[in-house]
Design an enzyme around this catalytic site. Structure first.
Site, mmCIF file in Angstrom:
data_model
loop_
_atom_site.group_PDB
_atom_site.id
_atom_site.type_symbol
_atom_site.label_atom_id
_atom_site.label_comp_id
_atom_site.label_asym_id
_atom_site.label_seq_id
_atom_site.Cartn_x
_atom_site.Cartn_y
_atom_site.Cartn_z
ATOM 1 N N ARG A 10 25.804 22.162 21.102
ATOM 2 C CA ARG A 10 25.613 23.512 21.249
ATOM 3 C C ARG A 10 27.084 23.848 22.381
ATOM 4 O O ARG A 10 27.893 25.045 22.174
ATOM 5 C CB ARG A 10 24.494 23.977 21.588
ATOM 6 C CG ARG A 10 24.306 23.410 23.235
ATOM 7 C CD ARG A 10 22.781 23.156 23.850
ATOM 8 N NE ARG A 10 22.386 23.153 25.206
ATOM 9 C CZ ARG A 10 21.876 23.600 25.437
ATOM 10 N NH1 ARG A 10 21.340 24.943 25.204
ATOM 11 N NH2 ARG A 10 20.929 23.065 26.730
ATOM 12 N N GLU A 58 14.402 35.788 12.520
ATOM 13 C CA GLU A 58 15.515 35.256 11.852
ATOM 14 C C GLU A 58 16.037 35.205 10.375
ATOM 15 O O GLU A 58 16.600 35.193 9.829
ATOM 16 C CB GLU A 58 14.750 33.727 12.038
ATOM 17 C CG GLU A 58 15.349 33.295 14.057
ATOM 18 C CD GLU A 58 13.904 33.109 14.476
ATOM 19 O OE1 GLU A 58 13.494 32.680 15.901
ATOM 20 O OE2 GLU A 58 12.650 33.901 13.441
ATOM 21 N N PHE A 83 14.007 27.418 13.051
ATOM 22 C CA PHE A 83 13.893 28.550 12.587
ATOM 23 C C PHE A 83 15.215 29.101 11.646
ATOM 24 O O PHE A 83 14.438 29.855 10.426
ATOM 25 C CB PHE A 83 14.130 29.369 14.108
ATOM 26 C CG PHE A 83 13.413 29.354 15.256
ATOM 27 C CD1 PHE A 83 11.860 28.697 15.242
ATOM 28 C CD2 PHE A 83 13.821 29.509 16.150
ATOM 29 C CE1 PHE A 83 11.662 28.344 15.675
ATOM 30 C CE2 PHE A 83 13.270 28.862 17.665
ATOM 31 C CZ PHE A 83 11.746 28.658 17.051
ATOM 32 N N HIS A 109 19.472 23.047 18.433
ATOM 33 C CA HIS A 109 18.974 21.934 18.974
ATOM 34 C C HIS A 109 18.253 21.580 17.836
ATOM 35 O O HIS A 109 16.520 21.716 17.782
ATOM 36 C CB HIS A 109 17.897 23.145 19.721
ATOM 37 C CG HIS A 109 17.903 24.160 20.858
ATOM 38 N ND1 HIS A 109 19.113 25.061 20.804
ATOM 39 C CD2 HIS A 109 17.601 23.996 21.958
ATOM 40 C CE1 HIS A 109 19.421 25.249 22.155
ATOM 41 N NE2 HIS A 109 18.234 24.479 22.808
ATOM 42 N N ASP A 117 10.495 20.134 24.218
ATOM 43 C CA ASP A 117 10.286 21.449 23.505
ATOM 44 C C ASP A 117 9.222 20.999 22.675
ATOM 45 O O ASP A 117 8.263 21.810 22.130
ATOM 46 C CB ASP A 117 11.461 22.783 22.687
ATOM 47 C CG ASP A 117 12.044 23.316 23.698
ATOM 48 O OD1 ASP A 117 11.491 23.355 25.199
ATOM 49 O OD2 ASP A 117 12.922 23.926 23.204
ATOM 50 N N ARG A 167 20.834 19.461 21.382
ATOM 51 C CA ARG A 167 20.583 20.050 22.918
ATOM 52 C C ARG A 167 21.503 18.922 24.044
ATOM 53 O O ARG A 167 21.738 19.448 24.881
ATOM 54 C CB ARG A 167 19.908 20.332 23.092
ATOM 55 C CG ARG A 167 19.520 20.640 24.460
ATOM 56 C CD ARG A 167 17.368 20.372 24.520
ATOM 57 N NE ARG A 167 16.844 21.320 25.761
ATOM 58 C CZ ARG A 167 16.047 21.415 26.351
ATOM 59 N NH1 ARG A 167 14.642 20.749 25.500
ATOM 60 N NH2 ARG A 167 15.411 21.594 27.257
#
Length: 312
Positions: A10, A58, A83, A109, A117, A167
């Site tokens: 990322r 999104e 998303f 991610h 998460d 990530r």
């Protein structure tokens, strides 16, 4: 022995966007209130007039990108994989895929290495979803060098591209001077005669480690990095299967619909071969440290080694 350099892809994405923006005025970046996490904030700092924060919307962001693409802009839509591929699937399919617009999707991610998460954010289904969209190119880079090359290649390609980033910091494994990135072409990282390991993304470096462990047991494994899952390098896959007689796929994604499925479909039609798919089984992830989760789900070097040893 010096420490292997590690960089999250990322981070590579954010840096590559800046480099791309410096060369091309038509590059625009859209984000959904996650610029700090997706690292598009670096592009925003360099080119504030070409960065659009669409908020936590999104689906609307994909629609905006589609409209911008019709004007000659090359939009990079950026948000978490959950998303980008999940929440906005309909818009990606109908507003980008169906009219085959020049929109690039930077999905960060991805996979269980999102860690704490938890299951709701650990997208292990995104490759499967994006593979089902006609004309969608899917790239899952293994390290910093490959991620930057992938962003450049995505810009050069005319049409929709899904770019998958992680990530967790990944070891840099493509630092050799003769490394070449080409969409749709796999890279042979290690020769071997007993079986072929076909890996993608974060799992490529772990697969190389596993191959070394297997070598110590007398099992000579060929290792192939498939950064472009669609279109798949079928020629390389079939040749390796015929050469070694056994194939193992390794991915930080569900074994349903991802790299394993793509390879199985290819070999089922062109060169039936004994196969093992290593990845996330038919389960959801869970909250926990990324490295521990990779260990639990058998996606670290030791886990990959043990699965392949039992198969071989």
């Amino acid at each position: 022995m010096s420490e292997v350099k590690k960089i999250a892809t990322r981070e590579s994405y954010g840096n590559a966007l800046v480099a791309l923006g410096e060369k091309h005025d038509n590059v625009v970046v859209l984000d959904a209130d996650l610029a700090a996490a997706t690292k598009t904030g670096t592009f925003k700092k360099a080119f504030p007039d070409r960065h659009i924060d669409c908020g936590i919307a999104e689906c609307n962001m994909v629609g905006i990108a589609a409209g911008m693409a019709t004007t000659g802009k090359v939009p990079f839509v950026s948000t978490f994989a959950m998303f980008a591929a999940g929440r906005a699937f309909e818009q990606v399919r109908n507003s980008v895929g169906y009219p085959h617009l020049n929109v690039k999707i930077g999905a960060t991610h991805a996979g269980i290495s999102v860690g704490e998460d938890g299951a709701t954010h650990q997208c292990n289904e995104d490759i499967a979803l994006m593979r089902s969209i006609p004309g969608m190119v899917i790239v899952n880079p293994s390290d910093d060098i490959e991620a930057k090359a992938a962003v450049e290649a995505a810009y050069e390609h005319v049409g929709p591209v899904y770019l998958r980033f992680g990530r967790l910091a990944a070891p840099v494994i493509n630092s050799n001077p003769d490394y070449k990135f080409e969409l749709g072409k796999g890279v042979t990282l290690r020769e071997g005669k007993d079986l072929t390991i076909i890996a993608t993304g974060l799992c490529v470096s772990a697969s190389l480690e596993a191959a070394e462990k297997l070598a110590a047991e007398g099992i000579d494994a060929k290792v192939i990095n498939i950064h472009t899952i669609k279109p798949l390098d079928e020629e390389l896959v079939v040749a390796a299967a015929k050469e070694t007689g056994k194939v193992v796929t390794v991915e930080e994604h569900s074994i349903i619909g991802g790299l394993g499925s793509a390879v199985a479909e290819c070999l089922g039609e062109k060169a039936p071969t004994p196969m093992l798919r290593i990845g996330v089984k038919d389960v959801f992830g869970e909250s926990g440290p990324a490295v521990k989760l990779l260990e639990k789900y058998g996606l670290d070097a030791q886990g990959i080694y043990e699965s392949i040893k039992a198969f071989a």
